[in-house]
Structures are given as C-alpha cells and as structure tokens.
Design a protein around this motif. Structure first.
Motif, PDB file in Angstrom:
ATOM      1  N   LEU A   1       0.968  -1.503  -0.230  1.00  0.00           N
ATOM      2  CA  LEU A   1      -0.078   0.043  -0.192  1.00  0.00           C
ATOM      3  C   LEU A   1       1.106   1.264  -0.201  1.00  0.00           C
ATOM      4  CD1 LEU A   1      -2.665  -0.448   2.359  1.00  0.00           C
ATOM      5  CD2 LEU A   1      -2.997  -0.175   0.490  1.00  0.00           C
ATOM      6  N   ILE A   2       1.770   1.288   0.438  1.00  0.00           N
ATOM      7  CA  ILE A   2       2.963   2.928   0.822  1.00  0.00           C
ATOM      8  C   ILE A   2       3.732   2.409  -0.335  1.00  0.00           C
ATOM      9  CG2 ILE A   2       5.022   3.046   1.580  1.00  0.00           C
ATOM     10  CD1 ILE A   2       4.149   1.914   4.349  1.00  0.00           C
ATOM     11  N   MET A   3       3.812   1.986  -0.887  1.00  0.00           N
ATOM     12  CA  MET A   3       4.458   1.587  -2.864  1.00  0.00           C
ATOM     13  C   MET A   3       2.963   2.433  -4.143  1.00  0.00           C
ATOM     14  SD  MET A   3       6.821   1.709  -3.694  1.00  0.00           S
ATOM     15  CE  MET A   3       7.081   3.149  -4.597  1.00  0.00           C
ATOM     16  N   ALA A   4       1.926   1.644  -3.801  1.00  0.00           N
ATOM     17  CA  ALA A   4       0.822   1.696  -4.384  1.00  0.00           C
ATOM     18  C   ALA A   4       0.059   3.185  -4.362  1.00  0.00           C
ATOM     19  CB  ALA A   4      -0.038   0.042  -4.668  1.00  0.00           C
ATOM     20  N   VAL A   5      -0.148   3.148  -2.825  1.00  0.00           N
ATOM     21  CA  VAL A   5      -1.069   5.267  -2.702  1.00  0.00           C
ATOM     22  C   VAL A   5       0.345   6.052  -2.870  1.00  0.00           C
ATOM     23  CG1 VAL A   5      -2.904   5.731  -1.526  1.00  0.00           C
ATOM     24  CG2 VAL A   5      -2.869   3.227  -2.269  1.00  0.00           C
ATOM     25  N   ALA A   6       1.015   6.161  -1.779  1.00  0.00           N
ATOM     26  CA  ALA A   6       1.607   6.872  -1.141  1.00  0.00           C
ATOM     27  C   ALA A   6       3.216   7.443  -2.457  1.00  0.00           C
ATOM     28  CB  ALA A   6       2.763   6.552  -0.067  1.00  0.00           C
TER      29      ALA A   6
ATOM     30  N   VAL B   1       0.757  14.843  -6.618  1.00  0.00           N
ATOM     31  CA  VAL B   1       0.882  16.168  -6.119  1.00  0.00           C
ATOM     32  C   VAL B   1       2.263  16.364  -6.818  1.00  0.00           C
ATOM     33  CG1 VAL B   1       1.633  17.113  -4.297  1.00  0.00           C
ATOM     34  CG2 VAL B   1       0.322  15.063  -4.309  1.00  0.00           C
ATOM     35  N   GLY B   2       3.276  16.135  -6.722  1.00  0.00           N
ATOM     36  CA  GLY B   2       4.353  16.529  -7.571  1.00  0.00           C
ATOM     37  C   GLY B   2       4.804  16.578  -8.905  1.00  0.00           C
ATOM     38  N   MET B   3       4.368  16.240  -9.373  1.00  0.00           N
ATOM     39  CA  MET B   3       4.055  16.872 -10.823  1.00  0.00           C
ATOM     40  C   MET B   3       3.533  18.238 -11.005  1.00  0.00           C
ATOM     41  SD  MET B   3       2.921  13.721 -13.662  1.00  0.00           S
ATOM     42  CE  MET B   3       3.226  11.840 -12.819  1.00  0.00           C
ATOM     43  N   ARG B   4       2.424  18.393 -10.346  1.00  0.00           N
ATOM     44  CA  ARG B   4       1.909  19.897 -10.120  1.00  0.00           C
ATOM     45  C   ARG B   4       3.045  20.523 -10.046  1.00  0.00           C
ATOM     46  NH1 ARG B   4      -3.351  22.121 -10.026  1.00  0.00           N
ATOM     47  NH2 ARG B   4      -3.869  23.508  -8.558  1.00  0.00           N
TER      48      ARG B   4
ATOM     49  N   GLY C   1       5.261  17.049  -3.153  1.00  0.00           N
ATOM     50  CA  GLY C   1       5.516  15.464  -3.281  1.00  0.00           C
ATOM     51  C   GLY C   1       5.760  14.291  -1.987  1.00  0.00           C
ATOM     52  N   SER C   2       7.098  14.890  -1.709  1.00  0.00           N
ATOM     53  CA  SER C   2       7.538  14.471  -0.737  1.00  0.00           C
ATOM     54  C   SER C   2       6.810  14.394   0.378  1.00  0.00           C
ATOM     55  CB  SER C   2       8.947  14.705  -0.124  1.00  0.00           C
ATOM     56  OG  SER C   2      10.179  14.849  -1.234  1.00  0.00           O
ATOM     57  N   PHE C   3       6.660  15.412   1.019  1.00  0.00           N
ATOM     58  CA  PHE C   3       5.654  15.862   2.562  1.00  0.00           C
ATOM     59  C   PHE C   3       4.182  14.710   2.341  1.00  0.00           C
ATOM     60  CE2 PHE C   3       2.236  17.591   4.480  1.00  0.00           C
ATOM     61  CZ  PHE C   3       2.395  17.826   5.682  1.00  0.00           C
ATOM     62  N   THR C   4       4.030  14.539   0.609  1.00  0.00           N
ATOM     63  CA  THR C   4       2.693  14.143   0.902  1.00  0.00           C
ATOM     64  C   THR C   4       3.496  12.142   1.084  1.00  0.00           C
ATOM     65  OG1 THR C   4       1.693  15.569  -0.917  1.00  0.00           O
ATOM     66  CG2 THR C   4       0.815  13.184  -1.189  1.00  0.00           C
ATOM     67  N   PHE C   5       4.193  12.273   0.228  1.00  0.00           N
ATOM     68  CA  PHE C   5       4.512  10.859   0.150  1.00  0.00           C
ATOM     69  C   PHE C   5       5.142  10.533   2.076  1.00  0.00           C
ATOM     70  CE2 PHE C   5       7.579   6.943   1.152  1.00  0.00           C
ATOM     71  CZ  PHE C   5       7.168   6.741   0.617  1.00  0.00           C
ATOM     72  N   PHE C   6       4.914  11.009   2.497  1.00  0.00           N
ATOM     73  CA  PHE C   6       5.797  11.020   3.687  1.00  0.00           C
ATOM     74  C   PHE C   6       4.207  11.081   4.955  1.00  0.00           C
ATOM     75  CE2 PHE C   6       5.644  14.020   8.477  1.00  0.00           C
ATOM     76  CZ  PHE C   6       6.350  12.547   9.236  1.00  0.00           C
ATOM     77  N   LEU C   7       3.405  11.817   4.768  1.00  0.00           N
ATOM     78  CA  LEU C   7       2.384  11.422   5.570  1.00  0.00           C
ATOM     79  C   LEU C   7       1.146  10.841   5.038  1.00  0.00           C
ATOM     80  CD1 LEU C   7      -0.360  13.878   6.957  1.00  0.00           C
ATOM     81  CD2 LEU C   7      -1.382  14.879   5.275  1.00  0.00           C
ATOM     82  N   VAL C   8       1.132  10.308   3.376  1.00  0.00           N
ATOM     83  CA  VAL C   8       0.286   8.768   4.210  1.00  0.00           C
ATOM     84  C   VAL C   8       0.841   7.936   3.846  1.00  0.00           C
ATOM     85  CG1 VAL C   8      -0.503   7.373   1.938  1.00  0.00           C
ATOM     86  CG2 VAL C   8      -0.579  10.149   1.118  1.00  0.00           C
ATOM     87  N   THR C   9       1.951   7.837   4.350  1.00  0.00           N
ATOM     88  CA  THR C   9       3.070   6.628   5.068  1.00  0.00           C
ATOM     89  C   THR C   9       3.070   6.538   5.861  1.00  0.00           C
ATOM     90  OG1 THR C   9       4.769   6.632   3.105  1.00  0.00           O
ATOM     91  CG2 THR C   9       4.753   5.656   5.205  1.00  0.00           C
ATOM     92  N   ALA C  10       1.914   7.759   7.110  1.00  0.00           N
ATOM     93  CA  ALA C  10       2.755   7.508   8.120  1.00  0.00           C
ATOM     94  C   ALA C  10       1.054   7.165   8.744  1.00  0.00           C
ATOM     95  CB  ALA C  10       2.879   9.028   8.648  1.00  0.00           C
ATOM     96  N   LEU C  11      -0.232   7.552   7.440  1.00  0.00           N
ATOM     97  CA  LEU C  11      -1.585   6.845   7.159  1.00  0.00           C
ATOM     98  C   LEU C  11      -1.779   6.027   7.712  1.00  0.00           C
ATOM     99  CD1 LEU C  11      -3.570  10.489   6.407  1.00  0.00           C
ATOM    100  CD2 LEU C  11      -3.385   9.724   8.901  1.00  0.00           C
ATOM    101  N   ILE C  12      -1.164   5.455   6.782  1.00  0.00           N
ATOM    102  CA  ILE C  12      -1.102   3.768   6.078  1.00  0.00           C
ATOM    103  C   ILE C  12      -1.049   2.889   7.248  1.00  0.00           C
ATOM    104  CG2 ILE C  12       0.029   1.966   4.703  1.00  0.00           C
ATOM    105  CD1 ILE C  12      -0.890   4.192   2.513  1.00  0.00           C
TER     106      ILE C  12
ATOM    107  N   ALA D   1       7.947   6.823   8.944  1.00  0.00           N
ATOM    108  CA  ALA D   1       8.386   7.175   7.569  1.00  0.00           C
ATOM    109  C   ALA D   1       8.692   8.427   7.503  1.00  0.00           C
ATOM    110  CB  ALA D   1       6.373   8.180   8.235  1.00  0.00           C
ATOM    111  N   LEU D   2       9.392   9.046   8.310  1.00  0.00           N
ATOM    112  CA  LEU D   2      10.155   9.662   8.128  1.00  0.00           C
ATOM    113  C   LEU D   2      11.989   8.617   7.216  1.00  0.00           C
ATOM    114  CD1 LEU D   2      11.835  12.175   8.060  1.00  0.00           C
ATOM    115  CD2 LEU D   2      12.314  11.940  10.325  1.00  0.00           C
ATOM    116  N   ILE D   3      11.902   7.641   7.768  1.00  0.00           N
ATOM    117  CA  ILE D   3      13.190   6.873   7.325  1.00  0.00           C
ATOM    118  C   ILE D   3      12.429   6.524   5.298  1.00  0.00           C
ATOM    119  CG2 ILE D   3      13.895   4.769   6.954  1.00  0.00           C
ATOM    120  CD1 ILE D   3      14.117   5.246  10.571  1.00  0.00           C
ATOM    121  N   LEU D   4      11.426   5.934   5.257  1.00  0.00           N
ATOM    122  CA  LEU D   4      11.028   5.351   4.114  1.00  0.00           C
ATOM    123  C   LEU D   4      10.693   6.778   3.019  1.00  0.00           C
ATOM    124  CD1 LEU D   4       8.077   3.579   5.374  1.00  0.00           C
ATOM    125  CD2 LEU D   4      10.610   2.873   4.428  1.00  0.00           C
ATOM    126  N   THR D   5      10.601   8.277   3.703  1.00  0.00           N
ATOM    127  CA  THR D   5      10.512   9.551   2.628  1.00  0.00           C
ATOM    128  C   THR D   5      11.600   9.429   2.061  1.00  0.00           C
ATOM    129  OG1 THR D   5       8.518  10.170   4.064  1.00  0.00           O
ATOM    130  CG2 THR D   5      10.082  11.976   2.253  1.00  0.00           C
TER     131      THR D   5
END
Length: 135
Positions: free
Chosen positions: A32-37, A44-47, A67-78, A103-107
C-alpha cells in the motif's frame, strides 16, 4: 520518457515482500505504501515540479517538497491504519515513537532512490523497519 526499472522493481517487491513479511499486515502495508503513497506523491509532485523553490534534485531525479511531504503523510497514515486495524487498536504513543520516524526514514529512502528503484527499496525497507521496530 524516463529511464526507469520501476515496473520490474514493483513486481520483484511484491514477490520479495510476500516472502519476507512475517504477517499479512506487514505485506499489505508495504504494498500500500508503494502503490498509494508513491502514486499520490507523484501526482502532487507533478503539479509543483515547474515551480522554483519547490523542487530538488537527488541522483539526477527531480523531486518536489510537496511530493515528498505527501509521501511522508500518506505513509504515516497507512502504517497507523494498518497497525491499528490489524494489531492493537489506536495508540498515539506508538504513533509518535515508531510510526513517524519510520515514515520519515521511508520518505528519505524514496527520495534517494532514483530510476524506479524506490519501487523495490521502499516496500522492503518498510518490512525491515516493521520487523526491527517489532510493529
């Protein structure tokens, strides 16, 4: 248009994750982290990619702070949702002590993994961290 091994890496990550995960929730969390986050971070990053001050480059790959903040936030939530649902129930101490650093390490791993390597490094690191932290 990019040089990437992401498709192969994600397939390998699914296979290796199914072997390395000690529990079904660890496997689900990693995928889920790889697919969703990662997917949401890319959208978000493309924008924000064309805006100055919003991007940074690591190993020749352009990333954005949004994009990195989005990854961090969604990863923590997952991680929080998976652990809450499958293991213990809500635990805010665990959130602060283990989930946020994880989540920070994964980011950081995602940001430093170029050319689609994050598709394999992030899920495997998620499982390894969950095993080390004993989540």
């Amino acid at each position: 248009k990019r040089n990437t091994v992401g498709e192969i890496g994600f397939a390998m990550a699914i296979l290796l994750s199914s072997y390395l995960a000690l529990t079904p929730w660890q496997f689900s969390m990693a995928i889920l982290i790889m697919a969703v986050a990662d997917g949401l971070a890319a959208l978000v990053g493309m924008r924000y990619l064309r805006r100055k001050g919003q991007r940074y480059t690591i190993f020749g790959c352009n990333k954005t702070w949004a994009g990195s903040f989005t990854f961090f936030l969604v990863t923590a939530l997952i991680i929080f949702a998976m652990h809450t649902y499958f293991v213990t129930g809500p635990n805010t101490d665990l959130l602060l002590a283990a989930i946020i650093p994880m989540a920070l390490i994964l980011t950081v791993i995602e940001a430093c993994s170029a050319y689609g390597i994050d598709n394999i490094s992030v899920p495997l690191a998620a499982i390894l961290l969950a095993r080390i932290i004993v989540l």
